[in-house]
Design a protein around this motif. Structure first.
Motif, PDB file in Angstrom:
ATOM      1  N   PHE A 132       0.851  -1.202   0.000  1.00 61.61           N
ATOM      2  CA  PHE A 132       0.000   0.000   0.000  1.00 61.61           C
ATOM      3  C   PHE A 132       0.877   1.239   0.000  1.00 61.61           C
ATOM      4  O   PHE A 132       2.099   1.162   0.178  1.00 61.61           O
ATOM      5  N   ALA A 133       0.229   2.382  -0.200  1.00 58.61           N
ATOM      6  CA  ALA A 133       0.915   3.674  -0.150  1.00 58.61           C
ATOM      7  C   ALA A 133       0.233   4.556   0.886  1.00 58.61           C
ATOM      8  O   ALA A 133      -0.984   4.462   1.087  1.00 58.61           O
ATOM      9  N   ALA A 134       1.014   5.398   1.546  1.00 58.78           N
ATOM     10  CA  ALA A 134       0.479   6.260   2.600  1.00 58.78           C
ATOM     11  C   ALA A 134       1.393   7.473   2.758  1.00 58.78           C
ATOM     12  O   ALA A 134       2.470   7.543   2.157  1.00 58.78           O
ATOM     13  N   VAL A 135       0.960   8.408   3.593  1.00 59.54           N
ATOM     14  CA  VAL A 135       1.745   9.601   3.903  1.00 59.54           C
ATOM     15  C   VAL A 135       2.318   9.449   5.306  1.00 59.54           C
ATOM     16  O   VAL A 135       1.643   8.957   6.216  1.00 59.54           O
ATOM     17  N   GLN A 136       3.554   9.880   5.483  1.00 56.06           N
ATOM     18  CA  GLN A 136       4.168   9.822   6.807  1.00 56.06           C
ATOM     19  C   GLN A 136       3.388  10.701   7.782  1.00 56.06           C
ATOM     20  O   GLN A 136       2.998  11.817   7.467  1.00 56.06           O
ATOM     21  N   ASP A 137       3.174  10.190   8.969  1.00 59.47           N
ATOM     22  CA  ASP A 137       2.371  10.884   9.973  1.00 59.47           C
ATOM     23  C   ASP A 137       3.164  12.016  10.624  1.00 59.47           C
ATOM     24  O   ASP A 137       4.400  12.079  10.521  1.00 59.47           O
ATOM     25  N   VAL A 138       2.448  12.880  11.327  1.00 61.55           N
ATOM     26  CA  VAL A 138       3.096  13.947  12.080  1.00 61.55           C
ATOM     27  C   VAL A 138       4.005  13.361  13.151  1.00 61.55           C
ATOM     28  O   VAL A 138       4.974  13.998  13.592  1.00 61.55           O
ATOM     29  N   GLN A 139       3.768  12.103  13.562  1.00 57.32           N
ATOM     30  CA  GLN A 139       4.620  11.435  14.554  1.00 57.32           C
ATOM     31  C   GLN A 139       5.961  11.013  13.955  1.00 57.32           C
ATOM     32  O   GLN A 139       6.914  10.764  14.681  1.00 57.32           O
ATOM     33  N   GLU A 140       6.022  10.895  12.649  1.00 57.29           N
ATOM     34  CA  GLU A 140       7.220  10.646  11.840  1.00 57.29           C
ATOM     35  C   GLU A 140       7.825   9.254  11.996  1.00 57.29           C
ATOM     36  O   GLU A 140       8.012   8.535  11.020  1.00 57.29           O
ATOM     37  N   THR A 141       8.213   8.846  13.208  1.00 57.73           N
ATOM     38  CA  THR A 141       8.843   7.539  13.389  1.00 57.73           C
ATOM     39  C   THR A 141       8.159   6.743  14.496  1.00 57.73           C
ATOM     40  O   THR A 141       7.448   7.306  15.343  1.00 57.73           O
ATOM     41  N   LEU A 155       9.161  -5.231  20.057  1.00 58.11           N
ATOM     42  CA  LEU A 155       8.750  -5.817  18.779  1.00 58.11           C
ATOM     43  C   LEU A 155       9.917  -5.957  17.806  1.00 58.11           C
ATOM     44  O   LEU A 155       9.769  -6.562  16.739  1.00 58.11           O
ATOM     45  N   GLY A 156      11.047  -5.378  18.163  1.00 58.41           N
ATOM     46  CA  GLY A 156      12.218  -5.465  17.301  1.00 58.41           C
ATOM     47  C   GLY A 156      12.164  -4.551  16.097  1.00 58.41           C
ATOM     48  O   GLY A 156      12.816  -4.803  15.079  1.00 58.41           O
ATOM     49  N   ILE A 157      11.414  -3.450  16.205  1.00 55.84           N
ATOM     50  CA  ILE A 157      11.301  -2.494  15.097  1.00 55.84           C
ATOM     51  C   ILE A 157      12.363  -1.411  15.279  1.00 55.84           C
ATOM     52  O   ILE A 157      12.435  -0.782  16.339  1.00 55.84           O
ATOM     53  N   PRO A 158      13.206  -1.156  14.283  1.00 54.73           N
ATOM     54  CA  PRO A 158      14.226  -0.110  14.396  1.00 54.73           C
ATOM     55  C   PRO A 158      13.599   1.250  14.724  1.00 54.73           C
ATOM     56  O   PRO A 158      12.548   1.595  14.172  1.00 54.73           O
ATOM     57  N   PRO A 159      14.196   2.017  15.627  1.00 56.93           N
ATOM     58  CA  PRO A 159      13.586   3.277  16.085  1.00 56.93           C
ATOM     59  C   PRO A 159      13.370   4.314  14.992  1.00 56.93           C
ATOM     60  O   PRO A 159      12.469   5.140  15.085  1.00 56.93           O
ATOM     61  N   GLU A 160      14.198   4.273  13.929  1.00 55.38           N
ATOM     62  CA  GLU A 160      14.078   5.268  12.856  1.00 55.38           C
ATOM     63  C   GLU A 160      13.037   4.875  11.817  1.00 55.38           C
ATOM     64  O   GLU A 160      12.823   5.608  10.833  1.00 55.38           O
ATOM     65  N   THR A 161      12.345   3.748  12.017  1.00 57.75           N
ATOM     66  CA  THR A 161      11.329   3.295  11.068  1.00 57.75           C
ATOM     67  C   THR A 161      10.230   4.342  10.926  1.00 57.75           C
ATOM     68  O   THR A 161       9.670   4.815  11.919  1.00 57.75           O
ATOM     69  N   LYS A 162       9.907   4.692   9.684  1.00 57.26           N
ATOM     70  CA  LYS A 162       8.881   5.707   9.446  1.00 57.26           C
ATOM     71  C   LYS A 162       7.499   5.196   9.844  1.00 57.26           C
ATOM     72  O   LYS A 162       7.178   4.021   9.660  1.00 57.26           O
TER      73      LYS A 162
END
Length: 294
Positions: A132-141, A155-162
């Protein structure tokens, strides 16, 4: 290309008026040949409001199909009863790609949006093998200190993940169904219930991070930010129908320009305490449902 553009939206009766402005805005600004089919997931819209929404479009290029929310969610699926003030209606987004069962692609739009450009431009965006496609949120990461995914480390998700905003999604609906995404997201939400902050958006980001294409922000422009005319306005905060609306005044003006082309013409602004009471009722409803479930 002259294929049908499938748009899905979901609402209860409380925000049915917003849907009329959204549908009208799509109709007014759609100039390419594709017919547009709105599939509305109906979570308790009154017969009177359904009639007004249906009468909001003219000429036949935009049509509306109604799907009862109770008929969309499988019997073995239970929506998570989180502690937020978000209504359970918001979780219906997860099942949006199932509403027009024949569609290989859908655009999901939150009911608190209006479209100022031709929706076909979004529709013909190449997903490049993304889900899917989306817009980055105001929360950013995901590691946003005030929101994001609170348990991203566990959860093992990298902190810089958008982190994306789920209010506008262009979805490969066939893959969504084939890969049983709805079931995976619901399971994730139940397993991480104590961490849910932004309802289904938390679950979608927790399961589908790095599986999305980033859209130009103009296709989900947050109403508190200045812009003369973005492609799509999203009223994230207080909706434009309330007296205490506090986002960009120009965007409220745009909203009523479209609303006043529908049978809801002349609608007066609503007292802000109505919004607060709705949130209180939602919390009480969820609490009572949790007690019954136990």
């Amino acid at each position: 290309m002259n294929d049908t553009i499938h748009i899905v939206a979901a609402t209860d009766n409380h925000y049915a008026i917003l849907l009329a402005a959204l549908v009208k805005s799509v109709e007014v600004n759609h100039h390419t040949p594709e017919p547009v089919v709105f599939t509305v997931i109906d979570d308790g819209i009154s017969a009177g409001n359904r009639k007004k929404i249906a009468a909001s479009v003219q000429g036949g290029r935009v049509s509306i199909n109604w799907v009862n929310s109770k008929n969309l969610i499988p019997e073995n699926i239970q929506l998570p009863l989180d502690n937020s003030a978000f209504p359970l209606t918001t979780y219906l987004r997860i099942f949006g790609p199932y509403a027009p069962a024949e569609a290989s692609k859908v655009i999901y739009l939150d009911v608190d949006t209006i479209v100022l450009d031709d929706i076909s431009k979004l529709w013909h965006t190449d997903l490049n093998n993304n889900l899917f496609a989306a817009v980055q949120d105001v929360q950013e990461t995901v590691s946003c200190s005030w929101a994001g995914i609170p348990n991203y480390k566990e959860l093992g998700i990298p902190p810089e993940t958008k982190y994306f905003n789920a209010g506008v999604l262009l979805i490969n609906a066939k893959r969504w169904r084939d890969e049983q995404i709805a079931g995976k997201v619901i399971q994730f939400l139940h397993e991480n219930r104590k961490h849910i902050n932004y309802a289904d958006q938390y679950g979608l980001n927790g399961v589908l991070y790095n599986q999305w294409l980033q859209l130009d922000p103009q296709w989900n422009w947050f109403a508190f930010k200045e812009h003369q005319r973005p492609a799509l306005i999203h009223f994230l905060d207080i909706k434009p129908i309330f007296k205490n609306y506090k986002s960009e005044p120009l965007f409220q003006k745009y909203f009523f320009e479209y609303l006043n082309q529908t049978p809801f013409k002349g609608t007066k602004l609503i007292a802000g305490n109505r919004r607060i009471l709705k949130k209180i009722r939602t919390r009480i409803k969820k609490a009572l449902m949790s007690l019954v479930k136990k």
